[in-house]
Design a protein around this motif. Structure first.
Motif, PDB file in Angstrom:
ATOM      1  N   ARG A 289       0.828  -1.205   0.000  1.00 41.78           N
ATOM      2  CA  ARG A 289       0.000   0.000   0.000  1.00 41.78           C
ATOM      3  C   ARG A 289       0.861   1.254   0.000  1.00 41.78           C
ATOM      4  O   ARG A 289       0.593   2.215  -0.737  1.00 41.78           O
ATOM      5  CB  ARG A 289      -0.920  -0.006   1.226  1.00 41.78           C
ATOM      6  CG  ARG A 289      -1.952   1.099   1.211  1.00 41.78           C
ATOM      7  CD  ARG A 289      -2.823   1.045   2.444  1.00 41.78           C
ATOM      8  NE  ARG A 289      -2.087   1.405   3.644  1.00 41.78           N
ATOM      9  CZ  ARG A 289      -2.607   1.378   4.879  1.00 41.78           C
ATOM     10  NH1 ARG A 289      -3.856   0.960   5.055  1.00 41.78           N
ATOM     11  NH2 ARG A 289      -1.898   1.732   5.917  1.00 41.78           N
ATOM     12  N   GLU A 290       1.924   1.249   0.803  1.00 43.90           N
ATOM     13  CA  GLU A 290       2.834   2.400   0.829  1.00 43.90           C
ATOM     14  C   GLU A 290       3.504   2.600  -0.532  1.00 43.90           C
ATOM     15  O   GLU A 290       3.625   3.732  -1.025  1.00 43.90           O
ATOM     16  CB  GLU A 290       3.898   2.202   1.907  1.00 43.90           C
ATOM     17  CG  GLU A 290       4.881   3.353   1.999  1.00 43.90           C
ATOM     18  CD  GLU A 290       5.983   3.117   3.007  1.00 43.90           C
ATOM     19  OE1 GLU A 290       6.963   3.885   2.997  1.00 43.90           O
ATOM     20  OE2 GLU A 290       5.886   2.150   3.796  1.00 43.90           O
ATOM     21  N   SER A 291       3.923   1.500  -1.156  1.00 40.37           N
ATOM     22  CA  SER A 291       4.566   1.605  -2.462  1.00 40.37           C
ATOM     23  C   SER A 291       3.594   2.150  -3.502  1.00 40.37           C
ATOM     24  O   SER A 291       3.963   3.010  -4.325  1.00 40.37           O
ATOM     25  CB  SER A 291       5.088   0.236  -2.885  1.00 40.37           C
ATOM     26  OG  SER A 291       5.633   0.293  -4.184  1.00 40.37           O
ATOM     27  N   ARG A 293       1.136   4.117  -3.014  1.00 39.99           N
ATOM     28  CA  ARG A 293       0.897   5.532  -2.727  1.00 39.99           C
ATOM     29  C   ARG A 293       2.061   6.409  -3.170  1.00 39.99           C
ATOM     30  O   ARG A 293       1.870   7.513  -3.690  1.00 39.99           O
ATOM     31  CB  ARG A 293       0.690   5.723  -1.219  1.00 39.99           C
ATOM     32  CG  ARG A 293      -0.653   5.300  -0.671  1.00 39.99           C
ATOM     33  CD  ARG A 293      -0.635   5.440   0.839  1.00 39.99           C
ATOM     34  NE  ARG A 293      -1.933   5.173   1.440  1.00 39.99           N
ATOM     35  CZ  ARG A 293      -2.140   5.084   2.749  1.00 39.99           C
ATOM     36  NH1 ARG A 293      -1.118   5.228   3.590  1.00 39.99           N
ATOM     37  NH2 ARG A 293      -3.339   4.850   3.230  1.00 39.99           N
ATOM     38  N   THR A 294       3.277   5.931  -2.931  1.00 42.60           N
ATOM     39  CA  THR A 294       4.462   6.766  -3.117  1.00 42.60           C
ATOM     40  C   THR A 294       5.174   6.546  -4.441  1.00 42.60           C
ATOM     41  O   THR A 294       5.985   7.381  -4.855  1.00 42.60           O
ATOM     42  CB  THR A 294       5.481   6.508  -1.995  1.00 42.60           C
ATOM     43  OG1 THR A 294       5.931   5.138  -2.064  1.00 42.60           O
ATOM     44  CG2 THR A 294       4.853   6.767  -0.624  1.00 42.60           C
ATOM     45  N   VAL A 298       9.615  -0.421  -1.534  1.00 41.83           N
ATOM     46  CA  VAL A 298       9.665  -0.371  -0.072  1.00 41.83           C
ATOM     47  C   VAL A 298      10.424  -1.579   0.433  1.00 41.83           C
ATOM     48  O   VAL A 298      10.051  -2.723   0.169  1.00 41.83           O
ATOM     49  CB  VAL A 298       8.241  -0.345   0.525  1.00 41.83           C
ATOM     50  CG1 VAL A 298       8.295  -0.391   2.055  1.00 41.83           C
ATOM     51  CG2 VAL A 298       7.484   0.884   0.053  1.00 41.83           C
TER      52      VAL A 298
END
Length: 302
Positions: A289-291, A293-294, A298
């Protein structure tokens, strides 16, 4: 040992767990939900409780099935474990890693058994694939390719709020991330790309790298029109061949409940669905999810 169950949650998973317990001849004594009496067709005699404490006051309750939205998983599981009950906890184990570790630590201290309900591990085709690979059908697994395609969930608007659901990668794709971890070992980095402009369920491609050199590719879509048939697939490529999960009939929820109860009665941890694996699946899903988004790769802490 004679068992009785309290099912916590008034949605689709609560109904699925109630049916699974009924299929195994285990009575659901309580249906717990704060706002309305859950409709559990498989457990018409279950009494309604507005909070879990009321059900836990009943000494006949030995098992608690937690089937609520994800933000309440940790507190309810810990409450039931600390009350000496056995807990079948719907996936994901929690919404955050901190809470996941709290649940795992509570399970270590508690006299009862905890299993996180990663039900795909009990789908007949997936279970048969796991058995074949364990017997050496493809040699050493090196690549996992998984896909999961679904219509948009109807009547579950809370899924759109990532603060409540974790988003599609945490709520939906986590099944395939768990499968990849089971075959390839320790994940070390995650890269995820989501289609732009989409809400919950927009097409997402996730690549997971593993310490042993393995790679997983996971494709996830959960925003198609109502009526779109659910489809899922899993292929594992090793250094000696290729194998894939096949569609097979069977009640995975009933098998999951049966296996969990056998672990409870034997006093052994659930090796087919270890708590640590549920924590790892969440770790990868959160990194994905972080990857997404950004736009960055990660890396995961060892």
């Amino acid at each position: 040992m004679t068992h009785g169950v309290a099912v916590v949650g008034a949605g689709r998973m609560g109904r699925a767990h109630a049916a699974a317990w009924s299929a195994n001849g285990v009575p659901v004594l309580w249906a717990v939900s704060p706002r309305r009496a859950p409709e559990l067709p498989a457990a018409p005699a279950a009494r309604w409780a507005r909070d879990l404490d009321e059900a836990l006051d009943d000494p006949r309750v030995t098992v608690v099935s937690v089937c609520t939205p994800t933000p309440s998983h940790a507190e309810l599981a810990i409450q039931a474990l600390e009350a000496g009950r056995n807990v079948l906890l719907e996936k994901p184990i929690a919404l955050t890693l901190d809470d996941a570790h709290r649940v795992a630590e509570a399970a270590v201290r508690a006299p009862g058994t905890l299993m996180v309900a990663h039900v795909v591990r009990f789908f007949p085709g997936y279970a048969a694939l796991a058995a074949r690979i364990a017997e050496g059908s493809i040699g050493r697994p090196r690549l996992v390719r998984a896909s999961r395609v679904s219509a948009r969930p109807v009547g579950y608007d809370w899924l759109d709020d990532e603060e409540r659901s974790g988003g599609m990668l945490v709520d939906f794709a986590i099944h395939d991330l768990d499968q990849a971890n089971a075959y390839l070992g320790r994940p070390v980095a995650v890269t995820s790309v989501a289609a732009r402009g989409g809400a919950f369920g927009a097409p997402t491609a996730t690549t997971v790298e593993y310490a042993g050199g393995g790679v997983a590719q996971v494709l996830s879509v959960s925003d198609l029109p109502e009526g779109q048939p659910f489809e899922a697939g899993l292929e594992v490529i090793g250094d000696a061949g290729v194998d894939a999960a096949e569609t097979a009939a069977g009640d995975a929820f009933a098998e999951q409940a049966r296996y969990f109860l056998a672990c409870v009665d034997a006093g052994v941890p659930p090796s087919r669905a270890p708590v640590g694996a549920a924590v790892d699946a969440l770790r990868v899903a959160l990194a994905a999810r972080e990857s997404a988004r950004t736009g960055r790769r990660v890396e995961l802490a060892g």
